[in-house]
Write a protein that holds these residues in place. Structure first.
Motif, PDB file in Angstrom:
ATOM      1  N   ALA A  29       8.370  28.212  -1.114  1.00  0.00           N
ATOM      2  CA  ALA A  29       7.790  26.890  -1.370  1.00  0.00           C
ATOM      3  C   ALA A  29       8.460  26.232  -2.573  1.00  0.00           C
ATOM      4  O   ALA A  29       8.758  25.034  -2.554  1.00  0.00           O
ATOM      5  CB  ALA A  29       6.285  27.005  -1.593  1.00  0.00           C
ATOM      6  N   SER A  30       8.736  27.015  -3.611  1.00  0.00           N
ATOM      7  CA  SER A  30       9.351  26.459  -4.827  1.00  0.00           C
ATOM      8  C   SER A  30      10.772  25.976  -4.573  1.00  0.00           C
ATOM      9  O   SER A  30      11.268  25.116  -5.302  1.00  0.00           O
ATOM     10  CB  SER A  30       9.340  27.490  -5.953  1.00  0.00           C
ATOM     11  N   GLN A  31      11.407  26.518  -3.544  1.00  0.00           N
ATOM     12  CA  GLN A  31      12.804  26.170  -3.253  1.00  0.00           C
ATOM     13  C   GLN A  31      12.944  24.976  -2.309  1.00  0.00           C
ATOM     14  O   GLN A  31      14.048  24.437  -2.160  1.00  0.00           O
ATOM     15  CB  GLN A  31      13.517  27.386  -2.650  1.00  0.00           C
ATOM     16  N   LEU A  32      11.871  24.575  -1.662  1.00  0.00           N
ATOM     17  CA  LEU A  32      11.959  23.508  -0.656  1.00  0.00           C
ATOM     18  C   LEU A  32      12.606  22.220  -1.174  1.00  0.00           C
ATOM     19  O   LEU A  32      13.483  21.665  -0.510  1.00  0.00           O
ATOM     20  CB  LEU A  32      10.578  23.217  -0.064  1.00  0.00           C
ATOM     21  N   PRO A  33      12.225  21.711  -2.355  1.00  0.00           N
ATOM     22  CA  PRO A  33      12.830  20.461  -2.813  1.00  0.00           C
ATOM     23  C   PRO A  33      14.319  20.566  -3.163  1.00  0.00           C
ATOM     24  O   PRO A  33      14.983  19.553  -3.336  1.00  0.00           O
ATOM     25  CB  PRO A  33      12.016  20.102  -4.058  1.00  0.00           C
ATOM     26  N   LEU A  34      14.828  21.786  -3.229  1.00  0.00           N
ATOM     27  CA  LEU A  34      16.241  21.967  -3.567  1.00  0.00           C
ATOM     28  C   LEU A  34      17.141  21.821  -2.339  1.00  0.00           C
ATOM     29  O   LEU A  34      18.355  21.950  -2.451  1.00  0.00           O
ATOM     30  CB  LEU A  34      16.449  23.325  -4.233  1.00  0.00           C
ATOM     31  N   ARG A  35      16.555  21.522  -1.181  1.00  0.00           N
ATOM     32  CA  ARG A  35      17.335  21.383   0.050  1.00  0.00           C
ATOM     33  C   ARG A  35      18.081  20.053   0.121  1.00  0.00           C
ATOM     34  O   ARG A  35      18.850  19.836   1.054  1.00  0.00           O
ATOM     35  CB  ARG A  35      16.435  21.518   1.277  1.00  0.00           C
ATOM     36  N   ALA A  36      17.853  19.174  -0.840  1.00  0.00           N
ATOM     37  CA  ALA A  36      18.550  17.885  -0.885  1.00  0.00           C
ATOM     38  C   ALA A  36      18.662  17.451  -2.340  1.00  0.00           C
ATOM     39  O   ALA A  36      17.837  17.837  -3.174  1.00  0.00           O
ATOM     40  CB  ALA A  36      17.788  16.836  -0.077  1.00  0.00           C
ATOM     41  N   PRO A  37      19.643  16.636  -2.659  1.00  0.00           N
ATOM     42  CA  PRO A  37      19.799  16.181  -4.046  1.00  0.00           C
ATOM     43  C   PRO A  37      18.657  15.295  -4.541  1.00  0.00           C
ATOM     44  O   PRO A  37      18.375  15.258  -5.734  1.00  0.00           O
ATOM     45  CB  PRO A  37      21.105  15.387  -4.029  1.00  0.00           C
ATOM     46  N   THR A  38      17.994  14.591  -3.625  1.00  0.00           N
ATOM     47  CA  THR A  38      16.907  13.689  -3.996  1.00  0.00           C
ATOM     48  C   THR A  38      15.776  13.840  -2.993  1.00  0.00           C
ATOM     49  O   THR A  38      16.014  13.909  -1.787  1.00  0.00           O
ATOM     50  CB  THR A  38      17.388  12.224  -4.018  1.00  0.00           C
ATOM     51  N   VAL A  39      14.546  13.883  -3.501  1.00  0.00           N
ATOM     52  CA  VAL A  39      13.359  13.895  -2.645  1.00  0.00           C
ATOM     53  C   VAL A  39      12.488  12.717  -3.081  1.00  0.00           C
ATOM     54  O   VAL A  39      12.144  12.605  -4.260  1.00  0.00           O
ATOM     55  CB  VAL A  39      12.563  15.207  -2.753  1.00  0.00           C
ATOM     56  N   ILE A  40      12.168  11.860  -2.115  1.00  0.00           N
ATOM     57  CA  ILE A  40      11.295  10.720  -2.382  1.00  0.00           C
ATOM     58  C   ILE A  40       9.960  11.002  -1.704  1.00  0.00           C
ATOM     59  O   ILE A  40       9.899  11.142  -0.482  1.00  0.00           O
ATOM     60  CB  ILE A  40      11.893   9.405  -1.856  1.00  0.00           C
ATOM     61  N   PRO A  44       0.804  -1.235   0.000  1.00  0.00           N
ATOM     62  CA  PRO A  44       0.000   0.000   0.000  1.00  0.00           C
ATOM     63  C   PRO A  44       0.834   1.280   0.000  1.00  0.00           C
ATOM     64  O   PRO A  44       0.524   2.235   0.694  1.00  0.00           O
ATOM     65  CB  PRO A  44      -0.796  -0.141   1.296  1.00  0.00           C
ATOM     66  N   TYR A  45       1.908   1.291  -0.753  1.00  0.00           N
ATOM     67  CA  TYR A  45       2.748   2.487  -0.807  1.00  0.00           C
ATOM     68  C   TYR A  45       3.280   2.666  -2.223  1.00  0.00           C
ATOM     69  O   TYR A  45       3.409   1.714  -2.989  1.00  0.00           O
ATOM     70  CB  TYR A  45       3.906   2.416   0.193  1.00  0.00           C
ATOM     71  N   GLN A  46       3.543   3.928  -2.536  1.00  0.00           N
ATOM     72  CA  GLN A  46       4.125   4.298  -3.820  1.00  0.00           C
ATOM     73  C   GLN A  46       5.227   5.310  -3.568  1.00  0.00           C
ATOM     74  O   GLN A  46       5.177   6.045  -2.574  1.00  0.00           O
ATOM     75  CB  GLN A  46       3.066   4.916  -4.738  1.00  0.00           C
ATOM     76  N   PHE A  47       6.178   5.345  -4.466  1.00  0.00           N
ATOM     77  CA  PHE A  47       7.305   6.258  -4.336  1.00  0.00           C
ATOM     78  C   PHE A  47       7.416   7.109  -5.601  1.00  0.00           C
ATOM     79  O   PHE A  47       7.424   6.577  -6.709  1.00  0.00           O
ATOM     80  CB  PHE A  47       8.614   5.480  -4.145  1.00  0.00           C
ATOM     81  N   ALA A  48       7.477   8.415  -5.440  1.00  0.00           N
ATOM     82  CA  ALA A  48       7.743   9.341  -6.544  1.00  0.00           C
ATOM     83  C   ALA A  48       9.102   9.954  -6.254  1.00  0.00           C
ATOM     84  O   ALA A  48       9.282  10.601  -5.215  1.00  0.00           O
ATOM     85  CB  ALA A  48       6.662  10.408  -6.628  1.00  0.00           C
ATOM     86  N   ILE A  49      10.060   9.724  -7.129  1.00  0.00           N
ATOM     87  CA  ILE A  49      11.444  10.134  -6.887  1.00  0.00           C
ATOM     88  C   ILE A  49      11.777  11.345  -7.743  1.00  0.00           C
ATOM     89  O   ILE A  49      11.643  11.314  -8.970  1.00  0.00           O
ATOM     90  CB  ILE A  49      12.406   8.967  -7.182  1.00  0.00           C
ATOM     91  N   PHE A  50      12.194  12.413  -7.062  1.00  0.00           N
ATOM     92  CA  PHE A  50      12.588  13.653  -7.718  1.00  0.00           C
ATOM     93  C   PHE A  50      14.072  13.871  -7.447  1.00  0.00           C
ATOM     94  O   PHE A  50      14.462  14.086  -6.303  1.00  0.00           O
ATOM     95  CB  PHE A  50      11.774  14.831  -7.170  1.00  0.00           C
ATOM     96  N   ALA A  51      14.879  13.784  -8.498  1.00  0.00           N
ATOM     97  CA  ALA A  51      16.319  13.995  -8.357  1.00  0.00           C
ATOM     98  C   ALA A  51      16.775  14.966  -9.435  1.00  0.00           C
ATOM     99  O   ALA A  51      16.128  15.112 -10.479  1.00  0.00           O
ATOM    100  CB  ALA A  51      17.065  12.663  -8.477  1.00  0.00           C
TER     101      ALA A  51
END
Length: 182
Positions: A79-90, A44-51
């Motif tokens: 808000a637009s900059q939040l995912p840039l705090r790490a090389p990968t966001v899952i 019951p889980y899914q992963f969306a990987i943003f790198a």
């Protein structure tokens, strides 16, 4: 890293830099997540990987969500900059599946366990990670943009990368008052 050391020293790492996980490291993270408790094998889980540059797509989703909530221009930019705090966001989502023996809460718990296993597998490979939520995880529009159906839920955004500084290990909590023996 020994298993008990990993479990007893788990601590989030908020300051993450390049490099992010390699393909092989990411594969191991996902293999570890697949070992989460899973009653009836529902997965019951899914992963969306943003790198890499894909993190900007997630940032745009966050920006638009902030705009939809009438946040200020500065808040939208942040808000637009939040995912840039790490090389990968899952992004880990619970993909709810109606089942007589596996209630929704148990399916959410399974997805949460998968998230923790992703994080622990990152630490075991000398990566850093932090599990974040916030209002973006509860926002129906964000969930829709990330492919969640109405009964699904975003469990969290796991930020993964190389620790910028040594991971600070928090002291053990005194949980004695939270324990009852019968």
């Amino acid at each position: 890293m020994q298993a008990l050391e990993l479990l007893l020293t788990r601590s989030s790492m908020p300051r993450l830099i390049e490099p992010g996980p390699s393909k092989q490291q990411l594969d191991l993270l996902l293999q570890a997540a697949s070992r989460a408790p899973d009653h009836a094998a529902l997965t019951p889980y899914q992963f969306a990987i943003f790198a890499g540059s894909a993190r900007q797509q997630l940032g745009e989703i966050f920006r638009q969500a902030a705009e939809r909530r009438n946040k200020s221009d500065d808040e939208q930019l942040a808000a637009s900059q939040l995912p840039l705090r790490a090389p990968t966001v899952i992004v880990v989502s619970m993909a709810y599946q109606p089942h007589d023996k596996v209630p929704r809460d148990e399916q959410f718990a399974s997805a949460a366990c998968a998230t923790l296993l992703l994080q622990q597998a990152a630490f075991a490979q000398n990566l850093g990670a932090i599990w974040r939520t916030g209002w973006f995880a509860e926002d129906n529009w964000v969930k829709e943009q990330l492919g969640c159906a109405e009964p699904d839920a975003i469990v969290g955004f796991l930020y993964v990368g190389t620790p910028a500084v040594p991971t600070p290990i928090k002291p053990m909590k005194d949980i004695a008052s939270n324990i009852r023996y019968w």
